[in-house]
Design an enzyme around this catalytic site. Structure first.
Site, PDB file in Angstrom:
ATOM      1  N   ASP A  33       1.123  -1.250  -0.042  1.00 34.71           N
ATOM      2  CA  ASP A  33       0.006   0.060   0.126  1.00 34.71           C
ATOM      3  C   ASP A  33       0.962   0.869  -0.027  1.00 34.71           C
ATOM      4  O   ASP A  33       1.917   1.029  -0.126  1.00 34.71           O
ATOM      5  CB  ASP A  33      -0.820   0.077   1.132  1.00 34.71           C
ATOM      6  N   LYS A  54      -4.411   2.766  -3.136  1.00 37.90           N
ATOM      7  CA  LYS A  54      -5.608   3.401  -3.158  1.00 37.90           C
ATOM      8  C   LYS A  54      -5.791   5.312  -3.621  1.00 37.90           C
ATOM      9  O   LYS A  54      -5.534   5.224  -2.127  1.00 37.90           O
ATOM     10  CB  LYS A  54      -6.861   2.574  -2.558  1.00 37.90           C
ATOM     11  N   MET A 165      -8.890   7.831   9.844  1.00 34.58           N
ATOM     12  CA  MET A 165      -9.707   8.326   7.950  1.00 34.58           C
ATOM     13  C   MET A 165     -10.716   9.040   8.036  1.00 34.58           C
ATOM     14  O   MET A 165     -11.556   9.318   7.641  1.00 34.58           O
ATOM     15  CB  MET A 165     -10.422   7.121   7.328  1.00 34.58           C
TER      16      MET A 165
HETATM   17  C1  LIG Z   1      -7.423   2.772   5.621  1.00 37.33           C
HETATM   18  S1  LIG Z   1      -7.292   3.347   7.525  1.00 37.33           S
HETATM   19  C2  LIG Z   1      -5.276   2.117   8.480  1.00 37.33           C
HETATM   20  C3  LIG Z   1      -4.996   1.658   9.893  1.00 37.33           C
HETATM   21  C4  LIG Z   1      -4.279   0.437   9.456  1.00 37.33           C
HETATM   22  N1  LIG Z   1      -4.300  -0.082   9.034  1.00 37.33           N
HETATM   23  C5  LIG Z   1      -3.466   0.232  11.191  1.00 37.33           C
HETATM   24  O1  LIG Z   1      -3.310   0.350  11.649  1.00 37.33           O
HETATM   25  O2  LIG Z   1      -2.638   1.407  11.188  1.00 37.33           O
HETATM   26  C6  LIG Z   1      -5.411   4.440   7.115  1.00 37.33           C
HETATM   27  C7  LIG Z   1      -5.453   5.281   8.268  1.00 37.33           C
HETATM   28  O3  LIG Z   1      -4.765   5.189   9.034  1.00 37.33           O
HETATM   29  C8  LIG Z   1      -4.248   6.205   9.889  1.00 37.33           C
HETATM   30  N2  LIG Z   1      -2.724   6.265   9.939  1.00 37.33           N
HETATM   31  C9  LIG Z   1      -2.448   5.685   9.487  1.00 37.33           C
HETATM   32  N3  LIG Z   1      -1.072   5.765   9.123  1.00 37.33           N
HETATM   33  C10 LIG Z   1      -0.569   6.350  10.179  1.00 37.33           C
HETATM   34  C11 LIG Z   1       0.298   7.669  10.854  1.00 37.33           C
HETATM   35  N4  LIG Z   1       1.613   7.281   9.847  1.00 37.33           N
HETATM   36  N5  LIG Z   1       0.606   8.615  11.257  1.00 37.33           N
HETATM   37  C12 LIG Z   1      -1.326   9.397  11.186  1.00 37.33           C
HETATM   38  N6  LIG Z   1      -2.385   8.070  11.196  1.00 37.33           N
HETATM   39  C13 LIG Z   1      -1.696   7.487  10.813  1.00 37.33           C
HETATM   40  C14 LIG Z   1      -5.365   7.305   9.213  1.00 37.33           C
HETATM   41  O4  LIG Z   1      -6.350   7.950  10.168  1.00 37.33           O
HETATM   42  C15 LIG Z   1      -5.604   7.325   8.047  1.00 37.33           C
HETATM   43  O5  LIG Z   1      -6.639   7.583   6.799  1.00 37.33           O
END
Ligand SMILES: C[S@@+](CC[C@H](N)C(=O)[O-])C[C@H]1O[C@@H](n2cnc3c(N)ncnc32)[C@H](O)[C@@H]1O
Length: 237
Positions: A33, A54, A165
């Site tokens: 991803d 995506k 998100m």
């Molecule tokens: C599709 S979700 C996936 C979450 C992922 N599987 C997890 O466990 O962290 C993606 C969301 O996770 C959060 N996110 C992912 N990486 C991040 C980061 N480095 N800093 C802040 N938020 C993050 C944001 O809200 C983003 O929109």
């Protein structure tokens, strides 16, 4: 032949698990991803890298990703499906595991450090804290994924609310939580790009959340623990 559904953590390669690093180093193909790209350097130069991130307007559909994993899993010795954070936290890893299972392909999940807990922690915010919050709820703010989210009920649940998100819907989410009974001055912290060199923390209140300029990816933390980032005296009795 095995497909490994591997959590890449929030971005800093040092937050990868030892198992994830070992599998990456042994990968023949890495299907990744966008948010997991930071750790791709750990895969051998010879490993094929397939970006299925995506991005708006140029997304690979989930059904195509499932099909790709099934095809690779049937022909390639070590396939690493690398996903940001934890594969089973809003990562659609469950759907990929199901597709592999149905196709009779060996698969294994390698949990990762989820942004849901890592982002608050890296901003100095404990999601639970004695006498402040004894539970936390992780919820999506993405309208398409969270159609059923009852924000008003969540406002009554107590504890910390962690929204993934949620950047584009942050104003509407705040309004519904306030309508559900949360105080407008409830502390909020937004952690952008947690663990990366460009990490930024915005502290605000629920009523002002919609007006804050925020960039994704960001994790929104709502509740009194968010005030701890400010160094406020929320000391356990
Ligand atoms: C599709 S979700 C996936 C979450 C992922 N599987 C997890 O466990 O962290 C993606 C969301 O996770 C959060 N996110 C992912 N990486 C991040 C980061 N480095 N800093 C802040 N938020 C993050 C944001 O809200 C983003 O929109």
């Amino acid at each position: 032949m095995t497909v490994y559904l591997v959590g890449a953590g929030p971005g800093d390669p040092e937050l990868l698990t030892l198992k994830a690093a070992r599998l990456l180093a042994a990968a023949d193909v890495v299907v990744h991803d966008r948010l997991a790209a930071n750790v791709l350097c750990l895969a051998p130069p010879t490993a094929e890298r397939i970006d299925v991130g995506k991005t708006p307007g140029a997304s690979v559909r989930q059904a195509e990703i499932n099909q790709l994993l099934v095809e690779l899993g049937a022909s390639v010795p070590t396939v690493v499906r690398l996903k940001g954070g934890d594969p089973f936290v809003f990562g659609r890893g469950g759907e990929e595991a199901l597709a592999l299972q149905e196709a009779g392909i060996d698969w294994e999940v390698v949990p990762g450090v989820s942004a849901a807990v890592a982002a608050p922690a890296l901003a100095g915010i404990p999601v639970t804290h004695r006498c402040v919050a004894d539970s936390f709820t992780v919820v999506t703010g993405h309208r398409a994924e969270g159609q059923g989210t009852n924000w008003e009920a969540l406002a009554q649940a107590g504890g910390t609310i962690v929204v993934l998100m949620g950047v584009s819907e942050r104003g509407a989410i705040a309004a519904r939580l306030i309508a559900g009974g949360l105080a407008p001055d409830t502390p909020v912290a937004v952690v952008e790009r947690a663990s990366m060199c460009v990490q930024r923390v915005v502290t605000t209140s629920l009523v002002a959340l919609g007006d804050e300029p925020i960039e994704a990816p960001a994790t929104i933390v709502i509740g009194n623990v968010a005030g701890l980032h400010l160094g406020k005296a929320l000391v356990a009795k």
